[in-house]
Design a protein around this motif. Structure first.
Motif, PDB file in Angstrom:
ATOM      1  N   ASP A  78       0.823  -1.198   0.000  1.00  0.00           N
ATOM      2  CA  ASP A  78       0.000   0.000   0.000  1.00  0.00           C
ATOM      3  C   ASP A  78       0.862   1.255   0.000  1.00  0.00           C
ATOM      4  N   ARG A  79       1.904   1.210   0.794  1.00  0.00           N
ATOM      5  CA  ARG A  79       2.774   2.380   0.880  1.00  0.00           C
ATOM      6  C   ARG A  79       3.472   2.605  -0.468  1.00  0.00           C
ATOM      7  N   ALA A  80       3.988   1.536  -1.046  1.00  0.00           N
ATOM      8  CA  ALA A  80       4.664   1.671  -2.340  1.00  0.00           C
ATOM      9  C   ALA A  80       3.705   2.257  -3.370  1.00  0.00           C
ATOM     10  N   LEU A  81       2.482   1.786  -3.318  1.00  0.00           N
ATOM     11  CA  LEU A  81       1.463   2.256  -4.254  1.00  0.00           C
ATOM     12  C   LEU A  81       1.243   3.762  -4.087  1.00  0.00           C
ATOM     13  N   ARG A  82       1.057   4.160  -2.821  1.00  0.00           N
ATOM     14  CA  ARG A  82       0.787   5.579  -2.576  1.00  0.00           C
ATOM     15  C   ARG A  82       1.963   6.462  -2.953  1.00  0.00           C
ATOM     16  N   GLU A  83       3.156   5.994  -2.620  1.00  0.00           N
ATOM     17  CA  GLU A  83       4.332   6.806  -2.937  1.00  0.00           C
ATOM     18  C   GLU A  83       4.505   6.949  -4.442  1.00  0.00           C
ATOM     19  N   THR A  84       4.228   5.867  -5.153  1.00  0.00           N
ATOM     20  CA  THR A  84       4.338   5.940  -6.612  1.00  0.00           C
ATOM     21  C   THR A  84       3.342   6.942  -7.168  1.00  0.00           C
ATOM     22  N   ARG A  85       2.141   6.869  -6.655  1.00  0.00           N
ATOM     23  CA  ARG A  85       1.116   7.807  -7.123  1.00  0.00           C
ATOM     24  C   ARG A  85       1.517   9.240  -6.806  1.00  0.00           C
ATOM     25  N   GLN A  86       2.089   9.412  -5.631  1.00  0.00           N
ATOM     26  CA  GLN A  86       2.483  10.770  -5.230  1.00  0.00           C
ATOM     27  C   GLN A  86       3.509  11.313  -6.216  1.00  0.00           C
ATOM     28  N   VAL A  87       4.506  10.496  -6.529  1.00  0.00           N
ATOM     29  CA  VAL A  87       5.514  10.928  -7.504  1.00  0.00           C
ATOM     30  C   VAL A  87       4.848  11.232  -8.835  1.00  0.00           C
ATOM     31  N   ALA A  88       3.889  10.383  -9.211  1.00  0.00           N
ATOM     32  CA  ALA A  88       3.224  10.575 -10.496  1.00  0.00           C
ATOM     33  C   ALA A  88       2.493  11.914 -10.545  1.00  0.00           C
ATOM     34  N   GLU A  89       1.773  12.203  -9.469  1.00  0.00           N
ATOM     35  CA  GLU A  89       1.019  13.455  -9.451  1.00  0.00           C
ATOM     36  C   GLU A  89       1.962  14.653  -9.511  1.00  0.00           C
ATOM     37  N   ARG A  90       3.072  14.515  -8.779  1.00  0.00           N
ATOM     38  CA  ARG A  90       4.007  15.634  -8.795  1.00  0.00           C
ATOM     39  C   ARG A  90       4.572  15.816 -10.195  1.00  0.00           C
ATOM     40  N   ALA A  91       4.925  14.686 -10.829  1.00  0.00           N
ATOM     41  CA  ALA A  91       5.488  14.774 -12.178  1.00  0.00           C
ATOM     42  C   ALA A  91       4.463  15.344 -13.148  1.00  0.00           C
ATOM     43  N   ALA A  92       3.174  15.084 -12.884  1.00  0.00           N
ATOM     44  CA  ALA A  92       2.133  15.586 -13.774  1.00  0.00           C
ATOM     45  C   ALA A  92       1.688  16.993 -13.374  1.00  0.00           C
ATOM     46  N   ARG A  93       2.357  17.553 -12.359  1.00  0.00           N
ATOM     47  CA  ARG A  93       2.037  18.903 -11.893  1.00  0.00           C
ATOM     48  C   ARG A  93       0.576  18.993 -11.443  1.00  0.00           C
ATOM     49  N   VAL A  94       0.251  18.074 -10.560  1.00  0.00           N
ATOM     50  CA  VAL A  94      -1.084  18.083  -9.972  1.00  0.00           C
ATOM     51  C   VAL A  94      -0.922  18.201  -8.467  1.00  0.00           C
ATOM     52  N   LEU A  95      -1.598  19.153  -7.869  1.00  0.00           N
ATOM     53  CA  LEU A  95      -1.609  19.243  -6.406  1.00  0.00           C
ATOM     54  C   LEU A  95      -2.925  18.661  -5.918  1.00  0.00           C
ATOM     55  N   ARG A  96      -2.807  17.650  -5.057  1.00  0.00           N
ATOM     56  CA  ARG A  96      -4.008  16.976  -4.565  1.00  0.00           C
ATOM     57  C   ARG A  96      -4.451  17.648  -3.266  1.00  0.00           C
ATOM     58  N   VAL A  97      -5.627  18.207  -3.271  1.00  0.00           N
ATOM     59  CA  VAL A  97      -6.129  18.943  -2.115  1.00  0.00           C
ATOM     60  C   VAL A  97      -7.349  18.210  -1.562  1.00  0.00           C
ATOM     61  N   GLY A  98      -7.221  17.719  -0.343  1.00  0.00           N
ATOM     62  CA  GLY A  98      -8.371  17.106   0.295  1.00  0.00           C
ATOM     63  C   GLY A  98      -9.163  18.155   1.050  1.00  0.00           C
ATOM     64  N   PHE A  99     -10.449  17.925   1.173  1.00  0.00           N
ATOM     65  CA  PHE A  99     -11.230  18.850   1.984  1.00  0.00           C
ATOM     66  C   PHE A  99     -12.424  18.144   2.585  1.00  0.00           C
ATOM     67  N   ILE A 100     -12.935  18.792   3.620  1.00  0.00           N
ATOM     68  CA  ILE A 100     -14.085  18.268   4.348  1.00  0.00           C
ATOM     69  C   ILE A 100     -15.230  19.255   4.152  1.00  0.00           C
ATOM     70  N   ALA A 101     -16.395  18.745   3.894  1.00  0.00           N
ATOM     71  CA  ALA A 101     -17.597  19.580   3.819  1.00  0.00           C
ATOM     72  C   ALA A 101     -17.377  20.731   2.841  1.00  0.00           C
ATOM     73  N   SER A 102     -17.477  21.970   3.298  1.00  0.00           N
ATOM     74  CA  SER A 102     -17.415  23.103   2.377  1.00  0.00           C
ATOM     75  C   SER A 102     -16.019  23.701   2.308  1.00  0.00           C
ATOM     76  N   ALA A 103     -14.996  22.960   2.749  1.00  0.00           N
ATOM     77  CA  ALA A 103     -13.603  23.432   2.651  1.00  0.00           C
ATOM     78  C   ALA A 103     -13.476  24.795   3.308  1.00  0.00           C
ATOM     79  N   ALA A 104     -12.954  25.771   2.592  1.00  0.00           N
ATOM     80  CA  ALA A 104     -12.772  27.114   3.163  1.00  0.00           C
ATOM     81  C   ALA A 104     -13.934  28.016   2.758  1.00  0.00           C
ATOM     82  N   ASN A 105     -15.095  27.428   2.590  1.00  0.00           N
ATOM     83  CA  ASN A 105     -16.305  28.184   2.252  1.00  0.00           C
ATOM     84  C   ASN A 105     -16.103  29.019   0.993  1.00  0.00           C
ATOM     85  N   GLU A 106     -16.574  30.268   1.066  1.00  0.00           N
ATOM     86  CA  GLU A 106     -16.514  31.112  -0.124  1.00  0.00           C
ATOM     87  C   GLU A 106     -15.089  31.458  -0.525  1.00  0.00           C
TER      88      GLU A 106
END
Lengths: 304, 304
Positions: A78-106
């Motif tokens: 699982d860790r290897a999988l996640r780390e690989t994905r993380q590298v992939a997203e970085r290489a693809a210039r994607v920032l993954r932003v998690g949020f709960i409910a309405s995030a920072a609202n407006e």
DNA sequence: CGACATCCATGCCATCAGGTTATAGACGCA
DNA sequence: TGCGTCTATAACCTGATGGCATGGATGTCG
């Protein structure tokens, strides 16, 4: 000797449940399918892993040896999988932003706009998380930064910048006697049934039940919900009430549910969080800066 | 997210070879099959792991990240597998004994008989190993004890008791001019082509070429063989000669091959070996004791 | 310049493993 | 004796895997 992680998961489920039938239910497969898979694993290893009986499946000695090792194997994969994905997203210039409910609202769209202005070529991937996951995947490495409600469990293992606070209100069915009142003292709600987050969320659940602000008065839980949609339905149907940030009145409006100010409970804080490993990550730093630069105007009641 | 170790092996092979075609050959599958598997792994991870070109397959950044982690995953799985099997064999009261060539010669059946007498209910599982595996699987944990020829690579990481020694003779085609001689000085064989063990066996290979006893004179290698059968055929067909324990004359007799004593080379020792982790294992200790109690009579030449 | 060699990708087919449902068999319990 | 609760087995369907033949791209050499 090749094995599928699925097979290991199956094995572990049976080992933990001590029963093919129950494990099959937990894994959402049929019991015969599990029977075959377990037998196959046994053939692969050339040894019996369970002793079958009418009462269920008990681990043999070698089965126990395997059961001790498999969780680490699965976790490592699982860790290897996640780390690989993380590298992939970085290489693809994607920032993954998690949020709960309405995030920072407006403020959320402003933050994202500021970030894409500062980092042309980068894309923001917003991922909404269920309430059973108060770090929105940040603790698991599924996202790079997260817009969260404070406090959340495991908060001290992550970096957090507080962005703003807003008062906690209460969500009520519109048929509720309190629905007409202007401001409700929290003490008046002590005996009402509450809609709570799942028990595994620990302190997070307690915070939204305001367990600390009841002077030890016990909580009545009317329902346990994980998704905003279910949460709204359950409140509208009168199974319980719940505390919610004031902004829910705008982001989670629904016929049959009204939101009213509550006095006597602390405000809810919203923050941006990231993993210590990303302290030096310039992209994460930029995003945090954008959050701080675009926080909403101060709320008159909570930040005088 | 489930993966098969097969998929990881495939991925690693392509990563190491830098080419689908070569990796497919190494894995004994067709190239289209590999193409599909790699693509499937990429879909699973949601990212490209290789950049394709006419020149071959080059790892992308995420591919590299994965390639760094996969070997440890596979090794861990392998270890778990072996340990489970080890527990299984112990639970089934099976002692796994690896051996090379003729093991302890004529003493072998006596040793086994003594062991089964001492441990009723236990079974001995004898596993012959190829010469490319001088520890007969002991170093890999595939067996519990091993009857080996000394010296062998990695000898100092294992426990060894020497059982006996026997002179090294030479195996020749019966058409060879030396086939009629009684005792051949090793120096006379320096320029003969030798049949050698595979290069990866290192010091083991050198020992059976008697590299230390040639005064720096270079070795002529006529063929490389891994199996006794091939070895005998190659010698019979005149591709080379080879040193061999005296007992080979009895255990590996074949028309066209004759064995003759050689002077000027040290004798070959036979020992019983086990892993340090089994120092306190009573079953292993019993087997070692049986070996020591049943060693063959001393050889007049090597143990005066 | 054209034939060739060397890559990887694709299409089609046979085979097999995994899943499902229905059902059997064993056994304690009322 | 009948029921509930286990696991095992049978029959069947689907999808994944691998093999072969072939296509397409691109250097290389006569």
């Amino acid at each position: 000797m090749d094995v599928d992680t699925r097979l290991l998961r199956y094995f572990l489920a049976v080992a933990e449940e001590g029963s093919l039938t129950h494990a099959a239910a937990r894994l959402f497969v049929s019991q015969p399918a599990l029977t075959k898979q377990i037998r196959q694993l046994e053939n692969l290893l050339g040894t019996r892993l369970f002793t079958r009986s009418r009462a269920g499946m008990a681990l043999t000695e070698p089965g126990q040896a395997l059961a001790e090792r498999v969780p680490a194997l699965l976790a490592d994969w699982d860790r290897a999988l996640r780390e690989t994905r993380q590298v992939a997203e970085r290489a693809a210039r994607v920032l993954r932003v998690g949020f709960i409910a309405s995030a920072a609202n407006e403020a959320t769209p402003r933050i994202i706009a500021a970030f894409t202005r500062r980092r042309p070529g980068w894309r923001v991937d917003m991922r909404q998380a269920a309430w059973s996951n108060p770090t929105a995947g940040l603790a698991d490495g599924d996202v790079d930064v997260a817009l969260l409600r404070l406090p959340f469990p495991g908060q001290d293992t992550l970096r957090v910048e507080v962005l703003f606070a807003e008062p906690r209100w209460v969500a009520l069915p519109d048929t509720h006697p309190f629905a007409m009142r202007d401001v409700i003292p929290f003490r008046d709600l002590w005996d009402e049934p509450f809609v709570a987050a799942p028990p595994e969320t620990g302190g997070w659940r307690d915070y939204w039940l305001a367990a600390d602000e009841r002077d030890g008065h016990p909580v009545r839980v009317g329902a346990v919900m994980d998704q905003p949609d279910d949460w709204l339905s359950v409140i509208a149907n009168g199974y319980g009430i719940a505390l919610a940030p004031e902004s829910s009145a705008r982001f989670y409006a629904r016929p049959g549910v009204v939101y009213r100010p509550v006095s006597g409970v602390s405000p809810s804080q919203v923050g941006v969080a990231w993993a210590p490993a990303d302290d030096a990550n310039p992209v994460v730093r930029d995003f945090v800066r954008c959050c701080l630069d675009n926080r909403p105007p101060l709320h008159p009641e909570t930040d005088p």
